[in-house]
Every structure is written in structure tokens, then in C-alpha cells.
Design an enzyme around this catalytic site. Structure first.
Site, PDB file in Angstrom:
ATOM      1  N   THR A 173      38.625  35.027  42.426  1.00  0.00           N
ATOM      2  CA  THR A 173      38.355  35.417  41.168  1.00  0.00           C
ATOM      3  C   THR A 173      38.885  34.257  40.358  1.00  0.00           C
ATOM      4  O   THR A 173      40.213  33.838  40.492  1.00  0.00           O
ATOM      5  CB  THR A 173      38.608  36.617  40.819  1.00  0.00           C
ATOM      6  OG1 THR A 173      38.638  37.032  39.276  1.00  0.00           O
ATOM      7  CG2 THR A 173      40.035  37.025  41.123  1.00  0.00           C
ATOM      8  N   GLU A 316      39.515  42.367  42.128  1.00  0.00           N
ATOM      9  CA  GLU A 316      40.616  42.943  42.746  1.00  0.00           C
ATOM     10  C   GLU A 316      40.605  44.607  43.180  1.00  0.00           C
ATOM     11  O   GLU A 316      41.595  45.055  43.764  1.00  0.00           O
ATOM     12  CB  GLU A 316      41.634  42.767  41.714  1.00  0.00           C
ATOM     13  CG  GLU A 316      42.263  41.357  41.533  1.00  0.00           C
ATOM     14  CD  GLU A 316      41.535  40.664  40.280  1.00  0.00           C
ATOM     15  OE1 GLU A 316      40.448  40.985  40.001  1.00  0.00           O
ATOM     16  OE2 GLU A 316      42.014  39.584  40.072  1.00  0.00           O
ATOM     17  N   LYS A 425      34.412  36.395  28.856  1.00  0.00           N
ATOM     18  CA  LYS A 425      33.532  36.599  30.036  1.00  0.00           C
ATOM     19  C   LYS A 425      31.875  36.306  29.225  1.00  0.00           C
ATOM     20  O   LYS A 425      31.522  37.163  28.469  1.00  0.00           O
ATOM     21  CB  LYS A 425      33.657  38.053  30.321  1.00  0.00           C
ATOM     22  CG  LYS A 425      33.163  37.969  31.870  1.00  0.00           C
ATOM     23  CD  LYS A 425      33.294  39.409  32.448  1.00  0.00           C
ATOM     24  CE  LYS A 425      33.407  39.275  34.184  1.00  0.00           C
ATOM     25  NZ  LYS A 425      33.545  40.604  34.777  1.00  0.00           N
ATOM     26  N   TRP A 430      33.500  34.188  34.365  1.00  0.00           N
ATOM     27  CA  TRP A 430      34.742  33.739  33.542  1.00  0.00           C
ATOM     28  C   TRP A 430      34.851  32.338  32.838  1.00  0.00           C
ATOM     29  O   TRP A 430      34.317  31.442  33.631  1.00  0.00           O
ATOM     30  CB  TRP A 430      35.862  34.293  34.431  1.00  0.00           C
ATOM     31  CG  TRP A 430      36.076  35.648  34.772  1.00  0.00           C
ATOM     32  CD1 TRP A 430      36.266  35.941  36.047  1.00  0.00           C
ATOM     33  CD2 TRP A 430      36.448  36.558  33.517  1.00  0.00           C
ATOM     34  NE1 TRP A 430      36.774  37.410  35.758  1.00  0.00           N
ATOM     35  CE2 TRP A 430      36.782  37.833  34.670  1.00  0.00           C
ATOM     36  CE3 TRP A 430      36.587  36.663  32.327  1.00  0.00           C
ATOM     37  CZ2 TRP A 430      37.068  38.954  33.973  1.00  0.00           C
ATOM     38  CZ3 TRP A 430      36.871  37.854  31.864  1.00  0.00           C
ATOM     39  CH2 TRP A 430      37.234  39.063  32.617  1.00  0.00           C
TER      40      TRP A 430
END
Ligand code: AMP
Length: 529
Positions: A173, A316, A425, A430
Site C-alpha cells: 500500500t 492493513e 485518493k 493513492w
């Protein structure tokens, strides 16, 4: 003292064993851009995954070795998931939208030994091959290469067994700055996440479900749908083509009941339905997440009899944190009140705990008013990033700071109000504000720059760049864009460049981004008109 129950390790391959044994003939359909439709079933997936696992072991794959995939959604990709995990490997799904430097970094950091890829990414693979240091085998999913690999193997293979806490999947990420970080999922965390995900208030999956995941398989474990659908023996429909006309066609022809994706794709679908009068077939459940779902979108699909589950989660978090589902007093609420509720991010299932804290770490009341840093803990939530020298990233009581700012309501409903992480975003992907700013200040004539995300109806957010010119400089927006083009991906380029006299700072001299975000909250982009 132990109780009187048996046990077996909660390993992911048991999901596929179960699907093969109990739901073997339930279909898996893949639509490939160009028109080819391939049909298999859970029995076929299990058989071919065994073949692939055998091939991987023969290639020298050892327990815990990483297997990368650079691919869109399709059945061969699904085989690579279960084949790699069944061989004892760790599946590493690579976000195809990252740019070269990030792709070089994550493949090398993950030390992928095998890389499966779609032909459409062949130019990218050729370009980066010389810089990927660990990959020994490149296997294309197309042109018969992958099929030939399977055809050469017997399906006589027993999944590599081990502890339920062993890793089985890796997703990177993008952080606020610097390199992407790896989230390493475990067999056990994945199985219990799947058990949670199928439940009625969450995704409500069953053997009758026909699931069309629009979310890419490389995003946060494909929102875990390849696992939860196997658990219930649902039918999976994959497509490498997300154009609304194809989605509507697949929904109609395959009897799709469930789908999931980010708001940007649903906006396109809404516009298509409006323009053409296309139907949505038997669609009964749509999960929207990754960014806040707009009220008009929730209303639109709800009015068409579809249950909209507004979901919040993170890579996550495996990824599910909360989903909006009807409350005990639902029937007493007006439609507008129900919409008010659905615009918020929903409630937690068993297994996720949430709290909000203020700047000093004091826990805030669940009064629906107090906004603070949102923290979470639970058995499918990250403890530490993969091979990260910072070690565990949770506090002494196990709380992980999400980087979101939120208010919790007395009935447990989560309302995301802002972000403490400095990222933008756009369409579910991202953009690092800090990386944009660092690149911008390298442009001659720029003294200081701040990247801020502003609302965009299609992409949810787009970056604008606030620039303070160097004294006496005469830099133009085009010169800044040209400079940035050499440093960041095209889709990161700010939609607008706004020259300002000065930018606000904190006492320690950092940009005061909260003030800037507040100031530009209602900024109207010309591209959004
Ligand atoms: P990712 O790890 O890429 O899935 O991104 C997770 C982040 O996306 C969260 O920490 C939030 O900032 C944002 N996010 C995800 N879902 C929502 C939602 N429903 N509403 C608002 N923000 C969301």
C-alpha cells in the site's frame, strides 16, 4: 486445561477443498476483453491449482517464497492465487497502476521469485526485467503459455501444510511518502475474515450468490472475495473489461447478484444505465468502498431495490473494517434518515474494535460529535509491515492508527470526517501529496508547493497544486506540469496549479495541510464542470 474439541489449522486451502467437495460444479466465469468467455467450476479451480502448485514446487518454490502477479481479474489469475498459496508460497498481487520506480521497488522488496503477468503488461515486464533482481521465472497468462504449463502437470498434489499463522499473501500500500509498504496476510487472519465477510450484515454471501468483483484482484486481497466466495460455494464472474456496457451484459447473462467496487466505477455504471436504459438483471447487493460513497449514488441504487453496503476498510485490515447494514429500528426510519445512515461508513462486525483519540491520545466519547484519530485492533488487522525496520506499528494495547479522522456515534456507526495521512485518493488509487510537492519544488522558479486533494465527481478527489513562486521568477503552470511529468505518473499530475502569495506553516515550519484542506474543501475544479 484444554476443552473437548478437535482442531485443525485455519489454512486458506481448506476453503478450496471445501468448495471442491461441497460445491464442485458451481461455476467460475471469466470474460476476457476481446470477447472470449471461459467457464470453469470450483472442481476445475481445485484441480488446476494443484497442477500449478506442482509446477511451482518443481521450479524450486519453497515455503514462504513470494509469487508475484501483475494481472487483471480473470480465472487464470485465480488459479495463480490458489496455486501459489497451495504450494506453500506467499501470493504477491501487484498494483498494475503503480509507476515504474514503485514497481521496481516492491518486486525487489518482496523478492518475488516467480512472476505471472497478463500479456497487456508485457511491455512493462520487458522494460523492468533488467531491474528486477529476484525474479527467476516469468510466465504469461496468455497466448497458451500458462495453459501449457498446467497441461504438462499431473494434479496429484497435496497442499503444503503448516501453521495457521504462516503468511500466505502480500499486498503493498502506498504510504504518505517514500516507498510502498507491504501488508502480510496470514492463513488464519484470512479464513476468519472470510467467515466474517459472508455474514448477512456484511456481504451476505451464500451458495446462491453470483459475485462479480469489480474491485481489482490486486487491491487489498481483491477485497477477499476469492476466499469468501469459495467458503460459501458461490459463483464467481470475472472480467478484464470494466466498461459499463460489459458489466451490464455480464450481470444480465450470468445472473449476477453481488458486486463490489470503488465509487468511480459505479458512477460510470449509473451514467450508462441512465443513458441507455440498460438493466441490472438480478443484482441485489452492491458494496461501495475505498472512498466515501456519495449520497446520490446510494439513493440511486437503493431506489432500484439494491442493497447498498457502504464499506470502510484498508489494505492493513484485510480489508474490511465496517459496513452499513440495516439497524434494529430500520423500519421506523424515513427513507431520508436511512440515507443519512448509509452515507456514514457503517458498523463493525465481531472481530474489529474501533476507538477515536484526541491529539494527546485520550479516548474520545462515542457522541457522534467528537472527531479524532481513528484507531482499530483485531485479529485481521496489521501488527507490522513486511520487512520493515520500524517493527510493530501498534501501541502497547494493540491499537493501529488508521490515518483517518472520524467520529463514532452512540449506536457504533463510524463517520469518517477527514484524513491525518497526507494522501489524495483518486478513483480508488493513492497519490502522495508529499511526493508531488517534493517533485514540484525541484522545478526552477518554484519556491514552495502544497498538493491538496479537492472533490471531483468522477474521481472522488483530484490533486491541485498551490505554488509560491520564487522571487523574481516567472514560472508558468505548463512549465511545472512538464517538470512533474518527468517525476510522477501521468494520472498524478495536478488538475490545476494555483499561484498563491504564501502558504501556512506549523510552529516547526511544516506545511499546515489541515488548514489548506479546510480552505480548499469547496474548491471547484474546471475539469469537474
Ligand atoms: P486502501 O488501503 O487503499 O484500501 O485505503 C484505505 C483508506 O481509504 C482508508 O484509510 C480511508 O482513508 C479510505 N477509505 C476507504 N473506504 C472509505 C469510505 N467508505 N469512506 C471514506 N474513506 C474510505
Amino acid at each position: 486445561m484444554l476443552g473437548g474439541m478437535q482442531d485443525w489449522p485455519l489454512r486458506v486451502m481448506r476453503l478450496l477443498d471445501h468448495a471442491e467437495r461441497e460445491h464442485g460444479s458451481r461455476e467460475i466465469v471469466s470474460f476476457y476483453a476481446g470477447g472470449e468467455k471461459v467457464r470453469s467450476d470450483w472442481r476445475g479451480v481445485a484441480r488446476d491449482s494443484r497442477r500449478l502448485a506442482r509446477a511451482l514446487v518443481r521450479m524450486g518454490l519453497k515455503r514462504g517464497d513470494r509469487v508475484g502477479t501483475l494481472a487483471m481479474n480473470h480465472g487464470r489469475h485465480l488459479l495463480a492465487w490458489y496455486g501459489a498459496i497451495g504450494a506453500g508460497g506467499v501470493l504477491h498481487t501487484i498494483n498494475t497502476r503503480l509507476f515504474d520506480e514503485q514497481l521496481v521497488y516492491i518486486v525487489n522488496h518482496a523478492e518475488d521469485r516467480v512472476l505471472f503477468y497478463d500479456k497487456s503488461f508485457a511491455p512493462l515486464v520487458e522494460r523492468l526485467k533488467p531491474r528486477w533482481t529476484s525474479v527467476e521465472h516469468y510466465i504469461c497468462f496468455d497466448d497458451g503459455e500458462f495453459d501449457a504449463l498446467l497441461a504438462g502437470e499431473s494434479d496429484d498434489f497435496a497442499w503444503v501444510e503448516g501453521d495457521e499463522r504462516e503468511p500466505m499473501m502480500l499486498c503493498y500500500t502506498s504510504g504518505t511518502t517514500g516507498n510502498p509498504k507491504g501488508v502480510l496476510y496470514e492463513h488464519r487472519s484470512t479464513v476468519i475474515h472470510a467467515m466474517m465477510q459472508i455474514s448477512p450484515d456484511i456481504f451476505d454471501l451464500s451458495a446462491r450468490s453470483v459475485v462479480l468483483p469489480i474491485v481489482p484482484m490486486f487491491h487489498a486481497a481483491g477485497w477477499a472475495l476469492p476466499f469468501s466466495t469459495a467458503m460459501v460455494g458461490g459463483k464467481l464472474v470475472y472480467s478484464t473489461d470494466y466498461t459499463p456496457a460489459v458489466m451490464c451484459e455480464l450481470m444480465r447473462d450470468e445472473g449476477v447478484t453481488h458486486t463490489a467496487g470503488v465509487p468511480t466505477v459505479w458512477l460510470a455504471l449509473m451514467q450508462h444505465v441512465e443513458a441507455t436504459g440498460a438493466g441490472l438483471g438480478k443484482l441485489s447487493s452492491m458494496h461501495i468502498g475505498g472512498s466515501a460513497a456519495p449520497r446520490a449514488m446510494i439513493r440511486y441504487f437503493t431506489e432500484r431495490g439494491i442493497r447498498v453496503g457502504h464499506a470502510w476498510g484498508m489494505t492493513e485490515m484485510s480489508p474490511l473494517g465496517t459496513v452499513g447494514a440495516a439497524t434494529g429500528d430500520w423500519d421506523e426510519l424515513s427513507f431520508d434518515q436511512q440515507l443519512d445512515y448509509m452515507c456514514k461508513q457503517g458498523r463493525v462486525p465481531f472481530g474489529v474494535e474501533l476507538r477515536t483519540v484526541d491529539g494527546e491520545g485520550r479516548v474520545l466519547p462515542r457522541d457522534g460529535q467528537s472527531s479524532g484519530r481513528l484507531q482499530t485492533r483485531g485479529p485481521w488487522i496489521i501488527r507490522q509491515y513486511f520487512q520493515d525496520s520500524n517493527g510493530p506499528i501498534i501501541d502497547a494495547e494493540g491499537w493501529f492508527d488508521t490515518g483517518d479522522i472520524a467520529a463514532l456515534h452512540p449506536n457504533g456507526v463510524l463517520q469518517i470526517t477527514d484524513r491525518s495521512k497526507d494522501v489524495i485518493k483518486s478513483g480508488g488509487e493513492w497519490i502522495s501529496s508529499i511526493d508531488l510537492e517534493n517533485a514540484a519544488v525541484g522545478c526552477p522558479g518554484v519556491a514552495e508547493a502544497a498538493a491538496v486533494g479537492v472533490y471531483h465527481p468522477k474521481w472522488d478527489e483530484r490533486p491541485i497544486l498551490l505554488v509560491v513562486k520564487r522571487e523574481g521568477g516567472d514560472v508558468t503552470p505548463q512549465a511545472i506540469l512538464d517538470h512533474l511529468s518527468g517525476h510522477v505518473a501521468k494520472w498524478w499530475l495536478p488538475d490545476e496549479i494555483v499561484f498563491v502569495e504564501s502558504l501556512p506553516h506549523t510552529a516547526t515550519g511544516k506545511l499546515l495541510k489541515t488548514a489548506l484542506r479546510e480552505q480548499y474543501r469547496d474548491y471547484k475544479l474546471a475539469s469537474a464542470a
